[in-house]
Design a protein around this motif. Structure first.
Motif, short mmCIF file in Angstrom:
data_model
loop_
_atom_site.label_atom_id
_atom_site.label_comp_id
_atom_site.label_asym_id
_atom_site.label_seq_id
_atom_site.Cartn_x
_atom_site.Cartn_y
_atom_site.Cartn_z
N ARG A 151 -0.87 3.43 -20.55
CA ARG A 151 -1.19 2.59 -21.86
C ARG A 151 -1.35 1.19 -21.90
NH1 ARG A 151 2.39 5.73 -24.75
NH2 ARG A 151 4.13 4.49 -24.53
N GLN A 152 -0.56 0.59 -20.92
CA GLN A 152 -0.70 -0.89 -20.46
C GLN A 152 -2.12 -0.98 -19.85
OE1 GLN A 152 3.63 -1.02 -18.82
NE2 GLN A 152 2.99 -3.10 -19.11
N ALA A 153 -2.34 -0.09 -18.78
CA ALA A 153 -3.64 -0.24 -18.12
C ALA A 153 -4.87 -0.19 -18.77
CB ALA A 153 -3.71 0.64 -16.95
N MET A 154 -4.66 0.73 -19.93
CA MET A 154 -5.96 0.90 -20.91
C MET A 154 -6.04 -0.42 -22.01
SD MET A 154 -7.13 3.77 -19.95
CE MET A 154 -8.26 4.33 -21.23
N SER A 155 -5.15 -1.10 -21.93
CA SER A 155 -5.10 -2.12 -22.76
C SER A 155 -5.51 -3.28 -21.85
CB SER A 155 -3.82 -2.54 -23.69
OG SER A 155 -2.79 -2.77 -22.58
N LEU B 271 0.29 1.92 -11.32
CA LEU B 271 0.06 3.35 -11.73
C LEU B 271 -0.63 4.02 -10.47
CD1 LEU B 271 0.56 5.45 -13.91
CD2 LEU B 271 -1.71 4.61 -14.73
N ARG B 272 -1.61 3.43 -10.06
CA ARG B 272 -2.32 3.96 -8.69
C ARG B 272 -1.38 4.08 -7.56
NH1 ARG B 272 -7.76 1.24 -7.20
NH2 ARG B 272 -6.40 0.18 -6.22
N GLY B 273 -0.67 3.10 -7.41
CA GLY B 273 0.10 3.13 -6.38
C GLY B 273 1.51 4.22 -6.41
N LEU B 274 1.92 4.31 -7.72
CA LEU B 274 2.85 5.22 -7.72
C LEU B 274 2.54 6.61 -7.70
CD1 LEU B 274 4.93 3.70 -10.87
CD2 LEU B 274 5.50 4.13 -8.58
N ARG C 264 0.15 7.74 -5.93
CA ARG C 264 0.00 8.02 -4.58
C ARG C 264 1.15 8.23 -3.76
NH1 ARG C 264 -3.53 3.40 -2.44
NH2 ARG C 264 -5.03 4.44 -3.67
N LEU C 265 2.24 7.36 -4.18
CA LEU C 265 3.50 7.76 -3.65
C LEU C 265 4.16 9.04 -4.06
CD1 LEU C 265 6.01 6.25 -2.39
CD2 LEU C 265 6.69 5.57 -4.69
N TRP C 266 4.10 9.37 -5.35
CA TRP C 266 4.61 10.49 -5.79
C TRP C 266 3.80 11.84 -5.25
CZ3 TRP C 266 4.44 8.61 -11.32
CH2 TRP C 266 5.78 7.81 -11.88
N ARG C 267 2.85 11.49 -5.07
CA ARG C 267 1.98 12.76 -4.44
C ARG C 267 2.33 12.84 -2.98
NH1 ARG C 267 -2.87 11.75 -6.61
NH2 ARG C 267 -3.35 10.44 -4.93
N ALA C 268 2.38 12.04 -2.27
CA ALA C 268 3.11 11.85 -0.94
C ALA C 268 4.29 12.57 -0.91
CB ALA C 268 3.02 10.45 -0.25
N LEU C 269 5.41 12.27 -1.54
CA LEU C 269 6.65 12.49 -1.78
C LEU C 269 6.80 14.03 -2.13
CD1 LEU C 269 8.56 9.70 -3.68
CD2 LEU C 269 8.69 10.26 -1.32
N ASP C 270 5.98 14.50 -3.17
CA ASP C 270 5.97 15.74 -3.32
C ASP C 270 5.39 16.58 -2.24
OD1 ASP C 270 6.98 15.10 -6.10
OD2 ASP C 270 4.93 15.42 -6.98
N ALA C 271 4.27 16.19 -1.85
CA ALA C 271 3.77 16.86 -0.46
C ALA C 271 4.81 17.18 0.83
CB ALA C 271 2.45 16.31 0.00
N LYS C 272 5.74 16.08 1.03
CA LYS C 272 6.70 16.08 2.01
C LYS C 272 7.57 17.06 1.65
CE LYS C 272 7.72 11.85 3.17
NZ LYS C 272 8.19 10.54 3.47
N LYS C 273 8.23 16.93 0.33
CA LYS C 273 9.17 17.92 -0.31
C LYS C 273 8.78 19.49 0.06
CE LYS C 273 10.28 18.17 -4.37
NZ LYS C 273 10.36 17.49 -5.92
#
Length: 53
Positions: A18-22, A31-34, A36-45
């Motif tokens: 929402r903040q990014a859209m405004s 958001l983009r960084g998070l 990417r991080l979450w995708r990496a964490l999920d892939a590792k898990k």
């Protein structure tokens, strides 16, 4: 520190989106960084679970 709980993660992502859209550039970059991080964490898990499963 990023939330590990999927629900908290969704809420944070929604708020940043929402903040990014405004027009908040910092929120967009975070958001983009998070994502990417979450995708990496999920892939590792998943990789770890697949190895032991």
């Amino acid at each position: 520190m990023t939330p590990r709980d999927p629900l908290q993660r969704d809420r944070l992502e929604e708020r940043l989106h929402r903040q990014a859209m405004s027009g908040d550039r910092a929120a967009f970059l975070r958001l983009r960084g998070l994502r990417r991080l979450w995708r990496a964490l999920d892939a590792k898990k998943t990789a770890k679970e697949n190895r032991h499963g």
